[in-house]
Design an enzyme around this catalytic site. Structure first.
Site, PDB file in Angstrom:
ATOM      1  N   GLN A  63     -18.923  51.392   4.371  1.00  0.00           N
ATOM      2  CA  GLN A  63     -17.997  51.053   3.828  1.00  0.00           C
ATOM      3  C   GLN A  63     -17.707  50.087   2.748  1.00  0.00           C
ATOM      4  O   GLN A  63     -16.149  51.055   2.033  1.00  0.00           O
ATOM      5  CB  GLN A  63     -17.181  50.508   4.608  1.00  0.00           C
ATOM      6  CG  GLN A  63     -16.998  51.632   6.584  1.00  0.00           C
ATOM      7  CD  GLN A  63     -16.624  50.990   7.417  1.00  0.00           C
ATOM      8  OE1 GLN A  63     -16.845  51.083   8.378  1.00  0.00           O
ATOM      9  NE2 GLN A  63     -15.652  51.691   7.682  1.00  0.00           N
ATOM     10  N   HIS A  98     -24.389  49.156  11.295  1.00  0.00           N
ATOM     11  CA  HIS A  98     -23.041  50.049  11.770  1.00  0.00           C
ATOM     12  C   HIS A  98     -23.100  51.172  11.396  1.00  0.00           C
ATOM     13  O   HIS A  98     -22.598  51.198   9.968  1.00  0.00           O
ATOM     14  CB  HIS A  98     -22.389  48.523  11.026  1.00  0.00           C
ATOM     15  CG  HIS A  98     -20.783  48.288  11.013  1.00  0.00           C
ATOM     16  ND1 HIS A  98     -19.473  47.571  11.381  1.00  0.00           N
ATOM     17  CD2 HIS A  98     -20.026  49.439  10.791  1.00  0.00           C
ATOM     18  CE1 HIS A  98     -18.634  47.634  11.613  1.00  0.00           C
ATOM     19  NE2 HIS A  98     -18.674  49.216  11.366  1.00  0.00           N
ATOM     20  N   GLU A 147     -20.681  48.527  18.348  1.00  0.00           N
ATOM     21  CA  GLU A 147     -19.923  48.724  18.623  1.00  0.00           C
ATOM     22  C   GLU A 147     -20.715  50.496  19.099  1.00  0.00           C
ATOM     23  O   GLU A 147     -20.885  51.540  18.940  1.00  0.00           O
ATOM     24  CB  GLU A 147     -18.472  49.625  18.046  1.00  0.00           C
ATOM     25  CG  GLU A 147     -17.938  48.567  17.513  1.00  0.00           C
ATOM     26  CD  GLU A 147     -16.572  49.199  16.919  1.00  0.00           C
ATOM     27  OE1 GLU A 147     -16.587  50.952  16.587  1.00  0.00           O
ATOM     28  OE2 GLU A 147     -15.467  48.561  16.312  1.00  0.00           O
TER      29      GLU A 147
END
Ligand SMILES: *[C@@H]1O[C@H](CO)[C@@H](O)[C@H](O)[C@H]1NC(C)=O
Ligand SMILES: *[C@@H]1O[C@H](CO)[C@@H](O)[C@H](O)[C@H]1NC(C)=O
Ligand SMILES: *[C@@H]1O[C@H](CO)[C@@H](O)[C@H](O)[C@H]1NC(C)=O
Ligand SMILES: *[C@@H]1O[C@H](CO)[C@@H](O)[C@H](O)[C@H]1NC(C)=O
Ligand SMILES: *[C@@H]1O[C@H](CO)[C@@H](O)[C@H](O)[C@H]1NC(C)=O
Ligand SMILES: *[C@@H]1O[C@H](CO)[C@@H](O)[C@H](O)[C@H]1NC(C)=O
Ligand SMILES: *[C@@H]1O[C@H](CO)[C@@H](O)[C@H](O)[C@H]1NC(C)=O
Length: 635
Positions: A182, A288, A348
């Site tokens: 990101q 991630h 996550e």
């Protein structure tokens, strides 16, 4: 951000049916409990009427100038052995570098047939057939410059100032987070190969409607601007910096036995050293969502066709995943364990296919790395796995079937992971009934997985309320065809509207609402069930890009300030009023970034002008830092 994935999961995988919901905050919270001291001047005690009087006019509002306090350097601390002392624990490594892939010139590689050579590197990119591999403004590391004092001046105080008087513990972890895909950019530079997020736009997993996907892979060029970025965070007083390492940068061919990219190791080594030099503390996430594309078979077609239960998958179920990830994780831990005190294996895992083999691979590779870190490396830091655990609450809390739906949701998305890792207990029935190919855990597995998290890391964004599905949970859980059963696999319905017709909280971009009170509910769920100190490892609030707005407007993000102050205040209440050990808070994100397909959903504590890549502090950054540091215990 990650919308954090729990909400992302809710939104992507479930229909957004709007139902009503009851009030959960007890009505006795109204009133002015902080006003017990009563009026202080000129007014008669117990008077219900002001006394009116004349006095000479003068201006009483004066500007005061306060500037941010930079973080203080601490004496160097060591959390494990140096790489040279533990490199013998790794398989024999070969190291090389590949430079940049440029689709226009890569035909010049002449080492065809050499395993893992330049031609092989180019062919990984060619097979991925990724359009628009743009290069950004920078192609080399930018030297930092000190932040001018005028940028560090506090904004005028918030009008609705918080009344919270509790303190944060002296050692409260307070930081900001970002993730490689990101922020870094340099997508095809210095040896990186493609990873799953590079294709989110082509898979429907992007956080943008079809057609609006932004394929600019330069992100915010943090790969080259990291020194300036760290400089700015230290200057405003940020202590902890949570970032992820790009697996496909470190191991362009992903798998065990393939060569290590020396440029990637040097990059992350330098990043960590610079964080420490500025007095900050690194928190490292190993992956991630950025599984190397090689683990999906190297092509976008595979990514599209190898869905699991109709859900998007990011490679966790691959039979080679576990060995590959453990090999990569050991390499990173061995290199940086001496300087990094906090480790996150996965971000996550609720996102990217909850399937039997995926969950099994993630749990076991996490536990293997935990044992490697503590037992073989002798690391003295802490290891965890980040749960995407945004709260859900029963839509009708007096209706037992709604309460059961909310508990089912939590058990399905949270207990599935934390039962084995925190308690050494089997998966909940909620998971086993819905995931028909779950991999049973043996007694030996449970003993190996047990106690492999040192703290609970939870990403908490906004709340949904949930209601039961018809005809019933068991019927929904038994039907894994997501085309005919849109509630699969969670098997609850979700909404963001109350029974009285109001939104649960102010709504920003996609699924972020300010629902701070429910954060406290979720902390209680986690603490009571899994009994580890809790670090809220991500929380944040996305605001839309305002086309007509000026930089001054951009910086005055009162809505984000209110979100952070409310959420941090609820963490204090959780600690002081509910007895929950809240050990830290990490804000998402330190700057606007590439929000999985979009630059329009902005979570940044800093505004980024993407033409110039300049960063500008927003007021929410000052307000959040001020809220915590003004309340941090000195002793
Ligand atoms: C490791 O690899 C290098 C170069 O390939 C070789 O010279 C060396 O003998 C190997 N060491 C071991 C312990 O296998
Ligand atoms: C490759 O060439 C195209 C067409 O000239 C150009 O638009 C693109 O920027 C080039 N890509 C790189 C990475 O230089
Ligand atoms: C699993 O990963 C391997 C690389 O280790 C790859 O060759 C294979 O295609 C992948 N399988 C699937 C089903 O994606
Ligand atoms: C509880 O909720 C369920 C599902 O929405 C509904 O069918 C049922 O009538 C409700 N029970 C009561 C007592 O309201
Ligand atoms: C989905 O459900 C069907 C019917 O119960 C079952 O045969 C199939 O194995 C399930 N799929 C997976 C991936 O478990
Ligand atoms: C897990 O660890 C706890 C102590 O923390 C112990 O009581 C329990 O028996 C262990 N369970 C397993 C399966 O090892
Ligand atoms: C971003 O930078 C460009 C180039 O300096 C400038 O023209 C533009 O106004 C800036 N945008 C904002 C919102 O400041």
């Amino acid at each position: 951000m990650d919308l954090k994935m729990p909400s992302k999961i809710q939104i992507l995988l479930q229909a957004g049916v709007v139902f009503a919901q009851q009030v959960y905050i007890p009505a006795n919270e109204t009133g002015r409990p902080y006003c017990t001291a009563g009026p202080t001047t000129t007014v008669q005690p117990n008077s219900s009427t002001p006394s009116y009087y004349f006095r000479p006019f003068s201006y009483t509002l004066t500007e005061t100038v306060r500037t941010a306090t930079p973080v203080e350097s601490l004496p160097a601390t060591t959390y494990g052995p140096a790489f040279t002392d533990v490199s013998h624990l790794l398989p024999n490594l070969s190291t090389t570098s590949w430079g940049n892939y440029n689709p226009n010139t890569s035909a010049t590689a002449t080492d065809d047939g050499v395993p893992y050579g330049q031609a092989a590197f180019s062919s990984v990119w060619a097979a991925a057939s990724l359009a628009d591999i743009t290069s950004g403004l920078y192609s080399t590391t930018v030297s930092p410059t000190p932040v001018p004092t005028k940028e560090l001046v506090y904004p005028p105080p918030l009008y609705f100032a918080p009344h919270n008087c509790y303190q944060f513990p002296k050692d409260f972890i307070f930081g900001v987070a970002g993730a490689a895909a990101q922020v870094e950019g340099a997508a095809a530079s210095e040896g990186r190969t493609p990873a799953v997020p590079d294709f989110f736009g082509q898979t429907g997993a992007a956080m943008m409607p079809e057609g609006a996907y932004d394929t600019d892979f330069t992100a915010i060029e943090n790969y080259y601007l990291y020194k300036q970025d760290i400089e700015r965070l230290a200057a405003i007083g940020m202590k902890h910096y949570s970032f992820s390492i790009a697996w496909s940068r470190v191991l362009p061919f992903a798998l065990p036995g393939t060569p290590v990219n020396s440029q990637a190791i040097e990059h992350y080594d330098d990043l960590i050293n610079f964080i420490l030099e500025k007095g900050m503390v690194p928190m490292v996430t190993l992956t991630h969502f950025d599984t190397p594309l090689i683990l999906i078979g190297g092509t976008v077609e595979n990514l599209l066709t190898r869905s699991y239960y109709g859900l998007f998958n990011i490679g966790y179920q691959n039979e080679t995943f576990q060995e590959a990830f453990v090999n990569y994780g050991k390499l990173i831990m061995a290199h940086f364990a001496d300087r990094v005190p906090y480790w996150i294996t996965f971000n996550e895992p609720q996102f990217g296919a909850i399937s039997g083999p995926s969950v099994d691979n993630i749990l076991k590779s996490h536990a293997r790395l935990y044992h490697f870190y503590h037992d073989e490396l002798g690391g003295s830091g802490q290891v965890s796995i980040k749960m995407g655990a945004s709260p859900v609450v029963p839509q009708v809390p007096t209706n037992q079937s709604h309460v059961e739906a909310a508990l089912h949701y939590n058990r399905f998305y949270i207990d599935t992971w934390l039962n084995p890792l925190a308690l050494g207990q089997d998966y909940p029935e909620d998971y086993k009934m819905a995931i028909q190919d779950y991999v049973p855990l043996t007694q030996a597995d449970l003993e190996f997985l047990n106690n492999t998290i040192d703290f609970l890391a939870v990403d908490i964004y906004s709340t949904s309320s949930v209601y039961p599905v018809v005809p019933d949970l068991a019927a929904c859980a038994a039907n894994n065809d997501t085309a005919s059963n849109p509630h699969y696999p969670s098997c609850v319905g979700t909404t963001h509207t109350t029974t009285t017709g109001w939104l649960m909280g102010p709504h920003a971009e996609y699924t972020t609402y300010t629902t701070a009170g429910y954060l406290r509910t979720q902390l209680q769920y986690l603490w009571s069930g899994f009994r580890r100190p809790i670090v809220v490892s991500e929380f944040g609030f996305a605001l839309a890009a305002g086309a007509a707005e000026t930089l001054d407007d951009e910086r005055l993000d009162v809505a984000r300030s209110e979100y952070y102050v409310a959420a941090l205040g609820e963490m204090l209440r959780s600690a002081w009023e509910d007895g929950v050990h809240v050990a830290g808070a990490v804000m998402w994100s330190w700057a606007d970034n590439w929000e999985w397909g979009s630059f329009a959903h902005r979570f940044g504590l800093q505004y980024v002008n993407r033409t110039t890549q300049e960063r500008f502090y927003r007021r929410s950054f000052f307000d959040a830092v001020d809220f915590v540091e003004a309340r941090r215990a000195r002793e």
